[in-house]
Design an enzyme around this catalytic site. Structure first.
Site, PDB file in Angstrom:
ATOM      1  N   ASP A 130       0.825  -1.206   0.000  1.00 48.26           N
ATOM      2  CA  ASP A 130       0.000   0.000   0.000  1.00 48.26           C
ATOM      3  C   ASP A 130       0.862   1.260   0.000  1.00 48.26           C
ATOM      4  O   ASP A 130       2.050   1.234   0.352  1.00 48.26           O
ATOM      5  CB  ASP A 130      -0.916   0.004   1.224  1.00 48.26           C
ATOM      6  CG  ASP A 130      -2.286   0.602   0.930  1.00 48.26           C
ATOM      7  OD1 ASP A 130      -2.396   1.392  -0.020  1.00 48.26           O
ATOM      8  OD2 ASP A 130      -3.238   0.283   1.665  1.00 48.26           O
ATOM      9  N   ASP A 173     -10.685   1.982  -3.361  1.00 46.10           N
ATOM     10  CA  ASP A 173     -11.150   1.653  -2.007  1.00 46.10           C
ATOM     11  C   ASP A 173     -12.669   1.604  -1.940  1.00 46.10           C
ATOM     12  O   ASP A 173     -13.232   1.293  -0.891  1.00 46.10           O
ATOM     13  CB  ASP A 173     -10.640   2.690  -1.003  1.00 46.10           C
ATOM     14  CG  ASP A 173      -9.182   2.481  -0.629  1.00 46.10           C
ATOM     15  OD1 ASP A 173      -8.644   1.395  -0.933  1.00 46.10           O
ATOM     16  OD2 ASP A 173      -8.581   3.394  -0.037  1.00 46.10           O
TER      17      ASP A 173
END
Length: 705
Positions: A443, A507
């Site tokens: 990430d 997301d």
């Protein structure tokens, strides 16, 4: 090199014809032409209008202001104020199959420019430059851009925009005068300005028109532009944005641009996308990737966030395996002191308070259930509330004397600091060596502000060091797969894909939003690299609720996963997840190898996606109803790409539970099926069903003769 030569580069369906002499100019980029000879140049020799320079100035692969080409130059720089307007001349051309390498020099400026140009069999072009300083004294590079020319008929432009949880949106505008420019200075590929654009003939569509698509394979600051000159000529340009003083070449040093990828299609956007998909599958993804089915994921993030309990996580894994999950990933919250997003980034040591027996029992449990185990990392980031920062505040990517704003309560680690780089590799290597970890979710949750190393600008070098860190991990652990996530879709490009295996597109797991996000991503990336998860019925990012049918079918056309806590879900909901996992597994060989199509519709309230087998033996089509139908009837479903002479059985694979409650009756073929030819599918079609907003239907076509 003064004699001019015509050189052809050929793909399966397209052609580049260049005139190469003192410089290289593209004369034709489009459909193949039958003949190419020296007299062809006469046919396209431009006139010279009055009131301009007295000579025709070609638009080369490296436009030069010093030649009198009043366009954005490919090279801008200087040597203490000198050598600022170089004029290069080709002195060497090397051809290898369908690729050219051209070496150009400016002896007076002491510069050498090597240009690589390639057209592969899938009709994808690659171009890049390498600039070398061959003269005493430092040459300061301000710009170094890749350029490709376009024909005058490219009069419309499609570009991409977005933000967090709303990536890969598209917008169109005319391309008649002036031009278009977008800049990304956020330090990563970015949600806002995905590095791609598509030019085409007026009103180009999914199925029609000529299009030229461009993708810049770089994961940091970049600039893309497309210009219309006063004489009507057009060109596209892509480059890294070098921060002030960032690229200084001593004698003998060089800098190479990232690759600019491009593809022409006369069959509209679908043709272009299919060419990019084929290029990705055959030239970017490793063979072992395509040989292995993409495992169904369960990621723990939206299920438990930072609340980690080993016994509970094992229960999640048990139920995940029962649902058909093949890879189980523990997301954020597993390392020392990580109880929220304000502390502990950088302290990559297992939290023994949460995991007193270590990770082994969970990894062993997951593996015993027949699943791969994955773990989340955010290696490039650091919280100031961390042991690492307290020990090494000098490891921040920053400029001393300034206070940076935080992003997601965190800062960036300076990867050019060798000690920091070595620490991060050692920590990643430790976990990958100690545990049977098959997968990393890598990430990067913040944008980069003031990327400084020892006081000097270092945005470009930070990206290069990120590549080197991933490369080193992959070299040591070649069997480990890596997902690129950057607060969702903030770092998605071909250069990242060369060293990773999957992108987290967004997301946002809201199925309605995902329809447009995944459609936008599909223009350049095949479905098997697009992470698409079924989320909980109550979406965490939009607060909307959708039934399992719409969520399941939306996630079907990608690399499927689920994002939930299966322990807390109802039995009915889990059965829904199981149904779509089983359906995806059955269709996975087709979805991840076939030709993808975005179908045009009679009503913009629909979005239709299809995947057709390479041998035309079968196809699946998803009709997504995004909003209420404009009219009481929804027109016809027309499916291209099937064998026109073959007969296909049409059947419904999945539909909403309330499907029959909204109309008196649906099209007859939906109840009893039908058999029609591929030609009928494309030219006439099938009556569309009438659907509620935010629902979907899945249809299969299977060849019977």
């Amino acid at each position: 090199m003064t004699d001019k030569t015509l050189i052809e580069l050929n793909g399966d369906g397209t052609q580049l014809i260049l005139e190469v002499g003192e410089l290289a100019e593209i004369l034709h980029w489009g459909k193949k032409v039958e003949t190419c000879n020296a007299s062809s140049r006469i046919a396209v020799k431009r006139p010279v209008p009055y009131g301009r320079l007295d000579d025709d100035i070609p638009m080369s692969l490296s436009p030069e202001l010093g030649r009198g080409l009043f366009s954005s130059p490919a090279v801008e720089g200087h040597r203490d104020g000198l050598d600022w307007a170089p004029v290069f001349s080709i002195n060497k051309v090397v051809r290898q199959e369908n690729a050219l390498t051209m070496v150009s020099v400016d002896a007076q400026a002491g510069l050498e420019l090597v240009t690589e140009l390639e057209l592969d069999r899938y009709d994808v072009v690659k171009v890049r430059h390498c600039l070398k300083n061959n003269k005493a004294g430092v040459y300061q590079v301000n710009r170094l851009a890749n350029t490709l020319m376009l024909p005058e008929r490219a009069k419309e432009l499609m570009t991409f925009y977005g933000r967090w949880v709303h990536e890969f949106q598209t917008v169109r505008q005319p391309l008649l005068q002036g031009g278009f420019q977008q800049e990304n200075r956020r330090g990563r590929t970015s949600h806002e300005h995905y590095p791609a654009m598509i030019a085409g003939t007026p009103h180009f569509g999914e199925m029609s028109g000529e299009v030229w698509g461009f993708h810049f394979a770089w994961s940091g600051n970049h600039r893309m532009r497309i210009d219309v000159k006063a004489d009507g000529r057009r060109y596209a340009q892509a480059e890294v944005i070098y921060l002030p003083g960032e690229i200084s070449l001593a004698e003998g040093e060089s800098i190479t641009t990232p690759w600019l990828y491009a593809s022409y299609s006369h069959d509209g956007l679908n043709g272009m996308s299919q060419q990019f998909h084929d290029h990705v599958r055959h030239h970017i993804l490793p063979q072992e990737f395509t040989a292995k089915p993409r495992p169904i994921h369960l990621n723990t993030w939206e299920g438990i966030y930072f609340d980690h309990d080993p016994d509970y996580i094992k229960s999640m894994a048990t139920q995940a395996a029962e649902m058909g999950v093949e890879r189980f990933i523990i997301d954020d919250g597993w390392f020392k002191g990580r109880d929220g997003d304000r502390a502990a980034l950088g302290d990559w040591y297992l939290d023994e308070r949460k995991y007193p027996q270590g990770l082994e029992p969970i990894v062993d449990h997951v593996n015993a259930l027949g699943m791969e185990f994955g773990l989340w990392f955010e290696p490039e980031m650091i919280n100031k509330d961390s042991d690492l920062y307290r020990r090494h505040p000098e490891w921040l990517l920053a400029v001393d004397g300034y206070q940076q704003p935080t992003g997601r309560n965190q800062y960036v680690i300076d990867l050019q600091n060798q000690q920091a780089f070595d620490y991060l590799f050692e920590r990643l290597d430790h976990f990958l060596s100690k545990y049977n970890i098959a997968y990393i979710k890598w990430d990067m949750n913040r944008e980069v502000v003031q990327p400084g190393h020892l006081g000097r600008a270092a945005g470009h070098a930070q990206v290069v060091r990120y590549y080197q860190l991933v490369d080193k991990v992959r070299q040591k652990h070649p069997q480990v797969e890596i997902e690129s996530c950057a607060a969702g879709g903030g770092r998605i490009d071909f250069e990242v894909l060369k060293r990773t295996h999957r992108f987290w597109a967004s997301d946002n797991n809201d199925a309605l939003e995902r329809q447009s996000i995944q459609r936008g991503m599909s223009y350049f990336f095949p479905p098997e690299v697009m992470g698409s998860h079924i989320g909980a019925s109550h979406c965490h990012s939009t607060r909307r609720r959708h039934g399992i049918e719409f969520r399941g079918l939306t996630a079907l056309f990608g690399h499927m996963g689920i994002e939930l806590d299966p322990v807390k879900e109802t039995q009915e909901e889990k059965q829904g997840f199981e149904r779509y996992i089983e359906l995806h597994k059955a269709l996975r060989p087709l979805l991840h190898s076939g030709k993808s199509w975005r179908l045009e519709t009679d009503d913009d309230a629909h979005q239709i996606t299809a995947v057709i087998a390479r041998d035309q033996s079968q196809a699946v089509v998803q009709i997504a109803q995004l909003a209420m139908p404009t009219n009481s009837l929804s027109g016809y479903l027309r499916v291209p790409g099937l064998d026109p002479k073959a007969c296909y059985r049409v059947m419904v694979l999945d539909k909403p539970n309330l499907f029959d409650d909204i109309v008196n009756y649906q099209p007859l073929w939906m109840e009893c099926g039908c058999e029609i030819t591929g030609e009928w599918c494309e030219q006439v079609g099938l009556s569309m069903p009438i659907l509620d907003a935010e629902s979907a239907v899945l249809i299969k076509f299977e060849r019977v003769t």
